[in-house]
Design an enzyme around this catalytic site. Structure first.
Site, PDB file in Angstrom:
ATOM      1  N   TYR A  81       0.832  -1.198   0.000  1.00  0.00           N
ATOM      2  CA  TYR A  81       0.000   0.000   0.000  1.00  0.00           C
ATOM      3  C   TYR A  81       0.866   1.246   0.000  1.00  0.00           C
ATOM      4  O   TYR A  81       2.020   1.215   0.416  1.00  0.00           O
ATOM      5  CB  TYR A  81      -0.991   0.010   1.178  1.00  0.00           C
ATOM      6  CG  TYR A  81      -0.399   0.301   2.538  1.00  0.00           C
ATOM      7  CD1 TYR A  81      -0.383   1.607   3.041  1.00  0.00           C
ATOM      8  CD2 TYR A  81       0.107  -0.708   3.336  1.00  0.00           C
ATOM      9  CE1 TYR A  81       0.129   1.886   4.298  1.00  0.00           C
ATOM     10  CE2 TYR A  81       0.616  -0.441   4.591  1.00  0.00           C
ATOM     11  CZ  TYR A  81       0.625   0.858   5.071  1.00  0.00           C
ATOM     12  OH  TYR A  81       1.142   1.129   6.312  1.00  0.00           O
ATOM     13  N   CYS A  82       0.290   2.323  -0.488  1.00  0.00           N
ATOM     14  CA  CYS A  82       0.914   3.639  -0.450  1.00  0.00           C
ATOM     15  C   CYS A  82      -0.163   4.610   0.020  1.00  0.00           C
ATOM     16  O   CYS A  82      -1.052   4.233   0.771  1.00  0.00           O
ATOM     17  CB  CYS A  82       1.500   4.016  -1.810  1.00  0.00           C
ATOM     18  SG  CYS A  82       0.265   4.154  -3.130  1.00  0.00           S
ATOM     19  N   ARG A  83      -0.114   5.844  -0.419  1.00  0.00           N
ATOM     20  CA  ARG A  83      -1.122   6.814   0.003  1.00  0.00           C
ATOM     21  C   ARG A  83      -2.468   6.526  -0.639  1.00  0.00           C
ATOM     22  O   ARG A  83      -3.498   6.509   0.006  1.00  0.00           O
ATOM     23  CB  ARG A  83      -0.669   8.244  -0.321  1.00  0.00           C
ATOM     24  CG  ARG A  83      -1.637   9.317   0.159  1.00  0.00           C
ATOM     25  CD  ARG A  83      -1.122  10.722  -0.094  1.00  0.00           C
ATOM     26  NE  ARG A  83      -0.531  10.898  -1.402  1.00  0.00           N
ATOM     27  CZ  ARG A  83      -1.189  11.207  -2.507  1.00  0.00           C
ATOM     28  NH1 ARG A  83      -2.488  11.359  -2.495  1.00  0.00           N
ATOM     29  NH2 ARG A  83      -0.557  11.348  -3.651  1.00  0.00           N
ATOM     30  N   TYR A  95      -3.408   4.029   2.081  1.00  0.00           N
ATOM     31  CA  TYR A  95      -3.531   4.446   3.472  1.00  0.00           C
ATOM     32  C   TYR A  95      -4.648   5.471   3.668  1.00  0.00           C
ATOM     33  O   TYR A  95      -5.303   5.487   4.712  1.00  0.00           O
ATOM     34  CB  TYR A  95      -2.201   5.009   3.991  1.00  0.00           C
ATOM     35  CG  TYR A  95      -2.259   5.320   5.459  1.00  0.00           C
ATOM     36  CD1 TYR A  95      -2.283   4.298   6.399  1.00  0.00           C
ATOM     37  CD2 TYR A  95      -2.321   6.628   5.914  1.00  0.00           C
ATOM     38  CE1 TYR A  95      -2.361   4.568   7.759  1.00  0.00           C
ATOM     39  CE2 TYR A  95      -2.399   6.907   7.268  1.00  0.00           C
ATOM     40  CZ  TYR A  95      -2.414   5.876   8.181  1.00  0.00           C
ATOM     41  OH  TYR A  95      -2.512   6.139   9.519  1.00  0.00           O
ATOM     42  N   GLY A 118      -2.724   4.169  -3.743  1.00  0.00           N
ATOM     43  CA  GLY A 118      -2.727   2.944  -4.548  1.00  0.00           C
ATOM     44  C   GLY A 118      -1.926   3.046  -5.827  1.00  0.00           C
ATOM     45  O   GLY A 118      -1.700   2.046  -6.499  1.00  0.00           O
TER      46      GLY A 118
END
Length: 128
Positions: free
Chosen positions: A86-88, A114, A90
């Site tokens: 995951y990142c901020r 996130y 996607g």
């Protein structure tokens, strides 16, 4: 006659077109359920500044924007188990998934990243 020629050419092009395999995905709701049942490899690919604002418990960290992202990541994760990224939002995790797929990893991208996790699971986040 020209019209039929173009139709045949287009048909041939599409017949030989093979779409790329898509990376597996999971929603934040599904991830929460999965995390409640078992221990999974969860990789946060955001920057250190983003991670300081909060992160999902049990996540490991590898900044996708680092020049040596791949080398660092390969040291963090086990190739024999799936990796959830995951990142901020996607986007970066989707790109990171492609890199790891090329290295033979089984990867799953967390949709919404996130940002979505925090909206749905505020009590399940950590802060540094």
């Amino acid at each position: 006659m020209k019209k039929y020629f173009y139709i045949v050419v287009l048909a041939f092009c599409f017949a030989n077109f093979s779409p790329q395999e898509k990376t597996a995905t999971i929603t934040t709701t599904q991830l929460k359920e999965l995390l409640s049942k078992e221990k999974v490899q969860l990789l946060d690919v955001r920057t250190p500044e983003e991670v300081q604002q909060g992160f999902i418990k049990s996540a490991r960290f590898a900044n996708y924007l680092d020049y040596n992202f791949t080398v660092k990541t390969l040291k963090l994760i086990n190739k024999s188990k799936p990796v959830y990224l995951y990142c901020r939002s996607g986007n970066r995790s989707g790109k990171a998934c492609k890199i790891l797929e090329e290295k033979g990893f089984t990867v799953i991208n967390v949709l919404g990243g996130y940002t979505k996790w925090k909206k749905e699971n505020n009590n399940e986040t950590n802060r540094n």
